[in-house]
Motif scaffolding. Structure first.
Motif, short mmCIF file in Angstrom:
data_model
loop_
_atom_site.label_atom_id
_atom_site.label_comp_id
_atom_site.label_asym_id
_atom_site.label_seq_id
_atom_site.Cartn_x
_atom_site.Cartn_y
_atom_site.Cartn_z
N ILE A 166 -14.79 -26.27 14.19
CA ILE A 166 -15.58 -26.91 15.25
C ILE A 166 -15.04 -26.48 16.61
O ILE A 166 -15.78 -26.06 17.49
CB ILE A 166 -15.56 -28.44 15.13
N ALA A 167 -13.72 -26.61 16.79
CA ALA A 167 -13.10 -26.25 18.07
C ALA A 167 -13.33 -24.78 18.38
O ALA A 167 -13.56 -24.40 19.54
CB ALA A 167 -11.61 -26.57 18.02
N GLN A 168 -13.27 -23.94 17.37
CA GLN A 168 -13.47 -22.51 17.56
C GLN A 168 -14.87 -22.20 18.06
O GLN A 168 -15.05 -21.44 19.03
CB GLN A 168 -13.20 -21.76 16.25
N GLU A 169 -15.88 -22.80 17.42
CA GLU A 169 -17.26 -22.52 17.82
C GLU A 169 -17.58 -23.13 19.18
O GLU A 169 -18.25 -22.49 20.02
CB GLU A 169 -18.23 -23.04 16.76
N VAL A 170 -17.13 -24.35 19.44
CA VAL A 170 -17.40 -24.99 20.73
C VAL A 170 -16.72 -24.21 21.86
O VAL A 170 -17.32 -23.98 22.92
CB VAL A 170 -16.94 -26.46 20.72
N SER A 171 -15.50 -23.78 21.64
CA SER A 171 -14.82 -23.01 22.69
C SER A 171 -15.48 -21.65 22.90
O SER A 171 -15.57 -21.16 24.04
CB SER A 171 -13.33 -22.85 22.35
N ARG A 172 -15.99 -21.04 21.83
CA ARG A 172 -16.71 -19.77 21.97
C ARG A 172 -17.95 -19.95 22.85
O ARG A 172 -18.21 -19.14 23.75
CB ARG A 172 -17.14 -19.26 20.59
N GLN A 173 -18.68 -21.02 22.63
CA GLN A 173 -19.88 -21.28 23.42
C GLN A 173 -19.53 -21.60 24.87
O GLN A 173 -20.20 -21.14 25.81
CB GLN A 173 -20.69 -22.42 22.80
N PHE A 174 -18.50 -22.39 25.08
CA PHE A 174 -18.09 -22.77 26.43
C PHE A 174 -17.71 -21.54 27.25
O PHE A 174 -18.07 -21.42 28.42
CB PHE A 174 -16.91 -23.74 26.35
N GLN A 175 -17.03 -20.61 26.64
CA GLN A 175 -16.53 -19.45 27.37
C GLN A 175 -17.64 -18.46 27.73
O GLN A 175 -17.46 -17.63 28.61
CB GLN A 175 -15.44 -18.75 26.57
N GLN A 176 -18.79 -18.58 27.10
CA GLN A 176 -19.91 -17.72 27.45
C GLN A 176 -20.32 -17.91 28.91
O GLN A 176 -20.70 -16.96 29.59
CB GLN A 176 -21.11 -17.99 26.54
N PHE A 231 -14.35 -28.88 29.70
CA PHE A 231 -14.43 -28.42 28.31
C PHE A 231 -14.57 -29.60 27.36
O PHE A 231 -15.39 -29.58 26.43
CB PHE A 231 -13.21 -27.60 27.94
N ILE A 232 -13.78 -30.65 27.55
CA ILE A 232 -13.86 -31.80 26.65
C ILE A 232 -15.22 -32.49 26.78
O ILE A 232 -15.81 -32.91 25.77
CB ILE A 232 -12.70 -32.78 26.92
N ARG A 233 -15.76 -32.55 28.00
CA ARG A 233 -17.10 -33.13 28.17
C ARG A 233 -18.12 -32.30 27.38
O ARG A 233 -19.00 -32.85 26.70
CB ARG A 233 -17.45 -33.18 29.65
N PHE A 234 -18.00 -30.99 27.46
CA PHE A 234 -18.89 -30.09 26.71
C PHE A 234 -18.70 -30.28 25.21
O PHE A 234 -19.67 -30.37 24.44
CB PHE A 234 -18.58 -28.65 27.11
N TYR A 235 -17.45 -30.36 24.76
CA TYR A 235 -17.10 -30.54 23.35
C TYR A 235 -17.75 -31.82 22.81
O TYR A 235 -18.38 -31.82 21.74
CB TYR A 235 -15.58 -30.62 23.24
N ILE A 236 -17.62 -32.91 23.56
CA ILE A 236 -18.18 -34.19 23.13
C ILE A 236 -19.69 -34.09 22.96
O ILE A 236 -20.26 -34.56 21.96
CB ILE A 236 -17.83 -35.29 24.14
N ASN A 237 -20.36 -33.48 23.93
CA ASN A 237 -21.81 -33.39 23.88
C ASN A 237 -22.30 -32.43 22.81
O ASN A 237 -23.37 -32.63 22.21
CB ASN A 237 -22.36 -32.98 25.25
N GLU A 238 -21.53 -31.39 22.52
CA GLU A 238 -21.90 -30.44 21.47
C GLU A 238 -21.70 -31.01 20.08
O GLU A 238 -22.32 -30.55 19.11
CB GLU A 238 -21.07 -29.16 21.61
N ALA A 239 -20.82 -32.01 19.94
CA ALA A 239 -20.44 -32.50 18.61
C ALA A 239 -21.57 -33.22 17.88
O ALA A 239 -21.45 -33.51 16.69
CB ALA A 239 -19.23 -33.44 18.72
#
Length: 347
Positions: A72-82, A301-309
């Motif tokens: 999960i962390a890997q995919e969310v971080s991949r999307q965030f970094q785009q 990033f954490i705000r993005f992570y929460i919303n993507e989850a």
């Protein structure tokens, strides 16, 4: 004001967290994990954050801990970094316990993934080191019991039989020592390493006491290696996160699990969501509140992570039950309280 975390421990935790997550919509069976790798450390490119495109974010984010939560962390971080290419990520799979002890509590990581709730002693150790751990409950898993595809003598197993197999007090040598209908062949056991939150959860939920388990099994932080080990031995048994089983569906066979005389239940996201599956469990990540207050890029990033989850790909592409809308709201409340310095972990 202080934010209260959930109260999770053993089988009681499973039932309580499912009530929290009851607003999750219907989820489908997962496919393959997107972009996962097999080495311990990786720098990922990642997706969009909730900030405007004109706002430049930069800096590094260190994420340690659970191999279960890692995809999960890997995919969310991949999307965030785009959309935030100046934010760099260092993700490692240290195990929940190993990540807490060796990386997060000493203050070397911003986030620690965990497939179990943080322990009271770990919370105190964080505080002793000058920071508050901030809890985010982001998904659910159906921990899966697997056997070799040629093990045609077994399709289901009870929690009592699992306890007999894995307890150091019984430690049977053969399958027939557990059930006379099973073959008189040696048990070959594979499971999570002792640094893993999956190990902690399994020993408490199945054996009944944290850390108490027979020692003659092959333990690893690499869940794919568990599947490979079971696939290579006709009389093997192992346990692994549902997401990793769905990546190996033709390699090993998943067992249905029964509890207290009930009908066996197949591991699935729907069964984990409903609470019918006996080995359903919550998944978390924890943030260092000091670092969270100091780093704007970490906040975003954490705000993005929460919303993507709560997105469908958490189920369809990774293999976990996504966050419910209530979980998202609670996590955002924890985030804002932590940014304001008003968060205090409690059970």
């Amino acid at each position: 004001m202080a934010q209260n975390s959930g109260n999770f421990s053993g089988n009681v935790s499973r039932r309580k967290f499912l009530l929290t997550a009851s607003t999750v919509g219907t989820v489908g069976v997962a496919g393959c994990t997107r972009g996962s790798d097999t080495n311990g450390t990786t720098t990922d490119s990642n997706g969009n954050n909730g900030t405007s495109e004109s706002e430049a974010l930069s800096g590094d984010i260190r994420i340690s801990g659970s191999s279960t939560v890692y995809p999960i962390a890997q995919e969310v971080s991949r999307q965030f970094q785009q959309d935030h290419s100046e934010v760099g990520f260092n993700l490692t799979r240290d195990g929940s316990s190993g990540g807490f002890k060796n990386v997060f509590i000493p203050g070397d990581s911003d986030i620690n993934n965990s497939s179990r709730p943080i322990a009271d002693k770990e919370v105190q150790q964080c505080r002793d080191n000058g920071f508050e751990p901030v809890e985010f409950f982001i998904a659910q898993d159906a921990l899966t019991i697997v056997v070799n595809n040629e093990a045609d003598f077994i399709d289901s197993i009870s929690l009592k039989e699992l306890q007999t197999i894995w307890s150091p007090d019984t430690a049977p040598k053969t399958w027939s020592d557990v059930n006379s209908d099973w073959p008189d062949e040696p048990l070959d056991l594979y499971g999570a390493a002792t640094t893993s939150g999956t190990f902690d959860y399994f020993t408490e939920a199945v054996v009944g006491e944290e850390g108490k388990i027979r020692g003659d099994f092959e333990g690893t932080e690499e869940d794919d290696l568990i599947a490979q080990g079971v696939a290579g031995s006709k009389y093997a048994m192992g346990y692994l996160p549902f997401a990793y089983y769905t990546n190996n569906p033709d390699t090993v066979k998943a067992l249905s699990v029964s509890e207290g005389g009930s009908e066996p239940v197949e591991p699935s996201l729907k069964a984990a969501q409903s609470g019918n599956y006996p080995l359903a469990r919550p998944l978390f990540f924890y943030a260092n509140m000091n670092k969270l207050q100091q780093k704007n890029h970490l906040q975003e990033f954490i705000r993005f992570y929460i919303n993507e989850a709560d997105e469908d790909y958490i189920a369809n592409e990774i293999g976990y039950v996504p966050s419910s809308k209530q979980m998202v709201e609670d996590n955002l409340n924890n985030l804002e309280a932590a940014i304001a310095g008003e968060y205090e972990f409690s059970r």
